[in-house]
Design an enzyme around this catalytic site. Structure first.
Site, PDB file in Angstrom:
ATOM      1  N   TRP A 124      11.484  54.351  38.940  1.00 49.04           N
ATOM      2  CA  TRP A 124      12.892  54.599  39.298  1.00 49.04           C
ATOM      3  C   TRP A 124      13.138  54.325  40.775  1.00 49.04           C
ATOM      4  O   TRP A 124      13.839  55.063  41.447  1.00 49.04           O
ATOM      5  CB  TRP A 124      13.322  56.028  38.914  1.00 49.04           C
ATOM      6  CG  TRP A 124      12.907  56.420  37.533  1.00 49.04           C
ATOM      7  CD1 TRP A 124      13.129  55.717  36.379  1.00 49.04           C
ATOM      8  CD2 TRP A 124      12.176  57.587  37.140  1.00 49.04           C
ATOM      9  NE1 TRP A 124      12.585  56.383  35.306  1.00 49.04           N
ATOM     10  CE2 TRP A 124      12.001  57.531  35.733  1.00 49.04           C
ATOM     11  CE3 TRP A 124      11.673  58.681  37.837  1.00 49.04           C
ATOM     12  CZ2 TRP A 124      11.331  58.525  35.014  1.00 49.04           C
ATOM     13  CZ3 TRP A 124      11.014  59.668  37.124  1.00 49.04           C
ATOM     14  CH2 TRP A 124      10.844  59.589  35.735  1.00 49.04           C
ATOM     15  N   HIS A 125      12.563  53.223  41.250  1.00 50.08           N
ATOM     16  CA  HIS A 125      12.745  52.801  42.641  1.00 50.08           C
ATOM     17  C   HIS A 125      13.587  51.526  42.694  1.00 50.08           C
ATOM     18  O   HIS A 125      13.260  50.570  43.395  1.00 50.08           O
ATOM     19  CB  HIS A 125      11.387  52.554  43.313  1.00 50.08           C
ATOM     20  CG  HIS A 125      10.548  53.777  43.430  1.00 50.08           C
ATOM     21  ND1 HIS A 125       9.187  53.730  43.662  1.00 50.08           N
ATOM     22  CD2 HIS A 125      10.866  55.096  43.354  1.00 50.08           C
ATOM     23  CE1 HIS A 125       8.706  54.971  43.709  1.00 50.08           C
ATOM     24  NE2 HIS A 125       9.705  55.808  43.533  1.00 50.08           N
ATOM     25  N   GLN A 126      14.684  51.507  41.954  1.00 48.44           N
ATOM     26  CA  GLN A 126      15.528  50.313  41.901  1.00 48.44           C
ATOM     27  C   GLN A 126      15.996  49.941  43.300  1.00 48.44           C
ATOM     28  O   GLN A 126      16.461  50.795  44.058  1.00 48.44           O
ATOM     29  CB  GLN A 126      16.754  50.571  41.001  1.00 48.44           C
ATOM     30  CG  GLN A 126      16.411  50.939  39.566  1.00 48.44           C
ATOM     31  CD  GLN A 126      16.332  52.429  39.311  1.00 48.44           C
ATOM     32  OE1 GLN A 126      15.926  53.195  40.179  1.00 48.44           O
ATOM     33  NE2 GLN A 126      16.710  52.854  38.119  1.00 48.44           N
TER      34      GLN A 126
END
Length: 525
Positions: A451-453
């Site tokens: 979840w490190h977009q």
């Protein structure tokens, strides 16, 4: 903190996530500046947000945008869950609280791409010294004390953490005092994790930067307001349109508008404002104001593959459940780490396609890709504010990512099956030994993201760049971006700390435009 609904401000910051909180706070320190901070989510201080180990309870809640990727042929048609913080503090209110500053080579890459040495590692260290209130071993060159951001390591790491350090050492991986000092300047290593936990409670960036300024009369925080587009006169930003309780309202900025909504919402709002790839805009009936083909392109994220072991006896969960950090190389010829191992002190269920039940008591190490070569994109599904963005992560589309995935899982299994875990671990549950073809299927079936977009409105000087070295959107006056979307390349490790730097740097650049020097605006805590 002002809660009146005035429509006119000097600065409007869109998004109260990690970077947005920093920008709004720093601008509001100029008492003559009227600052509006707009957030789609709400404030929340329940146990899911305050108790470090309860962060998984936020996933899928009202504090999560809960985005989902489009079906990906490289993942056997699976759709990735792309969780993202929604609410005051954004991701920093619901994440694992890992403080990971980015590798020297990441920041030097930012400097090279932007043509500005102020983005380089040596300059960024000055920001970290300003930002941090580091509780560990003093390191005057690299660490800060007395800053707004409390960073500490677990006081009493669990046996799992010590076993991991021992296992890594047996594999020839060096141990460091912290993941954020010297370890972020060379080929990698292992260390006890730096966390944003203060007196046993998680501390969001909202807590660090905006809560101390809640009495400011020149700062207005507006939650529950969805930014739908930037208001433009010609190619000059003059404000934003928002939806509050189903009704559209407009707010106006005399000086600048700053977008800090993250790597999904920032490009979406740009495109719905007429800023982006012409063909994409015209497809949805949006009149192009400025053709910027890079808006929504270059999407990057850290991918991971969960490897799980069963405990001999149930173990306590320490800190946020993540007490060790490991960065290493998939190939000994590399001089910087491209693998990211994140350990969680509980057994994480694999995606259903893996078809292996997690043990009742166990732990999971995520074998991750720190330097993915795959690139995805964000597109529009329609011109309306409530039309969901189409997110195409395109994970594992680059062959070199598959090669690194095998290496990451091999390293993970070598660690977890080390004799260092004797007395703690009963057996390996996922994935277990597999020949090459079966392991390929495991990789495609088990892949999840950290979840490190990031990287969808990148800083640079080529035709696909969206912002310049001062974070100004090309071709649009008085509009900047300050969030993970401006990264030319995703940083090694978790992205919260780099976003704080991006927020600080953006504030310095904005204030310099207003004639305020960085030295004069620096906060003395």
């Amino acid at each position: 903190m002002n809660h009146l609904r005035d429509q006119h401000y000097d600065f409007i910051v869109c998004g109260a996530g990690t970077a947005g909180c920093v920008v709004a706070a720093r601008l509001a320190d100029q008492k003559s500046a009227r600052v509006l901070l707009i957030e789609a989510g709400e404030g929340y201080s329940g146990p899911e947000v305050t108790e470090p180990a309860q962060w998984p309870m936020n996933l899928g809640s009202a504090r999560d945008w809960a985005f989902e990727g489009q079906p990906n042929p490289h993942l056997n048609g699976r759709r990735l869950s792309l969780n993202m913080g929604k609410g005051l503090g954004g991701g920093s209110s619901i994440n694992v609280m890992v403080w990971s500053r980015g590798h020297r080579s990441d920041w030097d890459h930012f400097a090279a791409e932007s043509g500005d040495t102020a983005w380089g590692y040596d300059s960024v260290l000055n920001y970290y010294r300003r930002i941090e209130n580091w509780q560990g071993s003093p390191d005057a060159t690299r660490r800060g004390s007395g800053g707004p951001v409390h960073v500490e390591q677990p006081a009493t790491p669990q046996p799992l953490a010590w076993a991991t350090l021992e296992a890594a050492s047996r594999l020839g991986i060096p141990t460091f005092d912290s993941p954020n000092g010297e370890m972020m300047e060379g080929p990698g290593g292992v260390a006890i994790t730096d966390l944003r936990i203060n007196q046993g409670k998680r501390e969001s960036v909202y807590d660090s930067y905006l809560r101390p300024r809640s009495h400011y009369s020149n700062l207005t925080v507006l939650p529950g307001a969805l930014v739908t587009r930037v208001l433009l006169v010609g190619t000059r930003a003059i404000g934003v349109e928002v939806v509050i309780a189903g009704e559209r309202q407009c707010f106006y900025a005399a000086a600048e508008v700053i977008l800090s909504m993250g790597a999904v919402q920032t490009p979406k709002v740009l495109m719905q404002s007429g800023i982006g790839p012409e063909d994409e805009l015209r497809r949805h009936g949006i009149a192009p104001i400025n053709h910027l083909p890079g808006v929504g392109e270059n999407l990057q994220d850290h991918l991971a593959f969960g490897c799980t072991w069963e405990y001999l006896q149930p173990q306590a969960v320490g800190g946020s459940g993540c007490e060790t950090t490991l960065y290493w190389k998939s190939d000994s010829r590399l001089d910087v780490p491209d693998l990211l191992q994140c350990q969680l002190a509980f057994a994480v269920p694999s995606p259903p396609e893996v078809a292996i039940e997690p043990p009742q008591h166990g732990w999971t190490m995520f074998a991750g890709l720190a330097r993915p070569a795959s690139r995805g994109r964000v597109r529009l599904s329609g011109a309306g504010p409530l039309d969901a963005p189409l997110i195409e992560p395109n994970s594992l589309s680059a062959p070199e990512d598959m090669t690194a995935a095998y290496a990451s899982i091999d390293l993970c299994r070598a660690l977890g099956n080390s004799e260092a875990f004797n007395g703690l671990v009963k057996r390996e549950v996922v994935p277990g030994p597999k020949e090459h073809r079966a392991m390929e299927q495991f990789i495609r079936r088990s892949a999840v993201t950290y979840w490190h977009q990031s990287c969808t409105a990148k800083m640079g000087r080529d035709t696909m760049s969206v912002v310049d070295h001062q974070l100004r959107v090309y071709g649009i006056d008085k509009l900047r971006i300050a969030d993970a979307s401006i990264m030319p390349r995703i940083t090694v490790g978790n992205t919260m700390a780099p976003c704080v730097v991006i927020g600080e740097r953006a504030a310095d650049l904005i204030l310099a435009t207003q004639g305020v020097t960085a030295a004069a605006s620096a906060i003395h805590w």
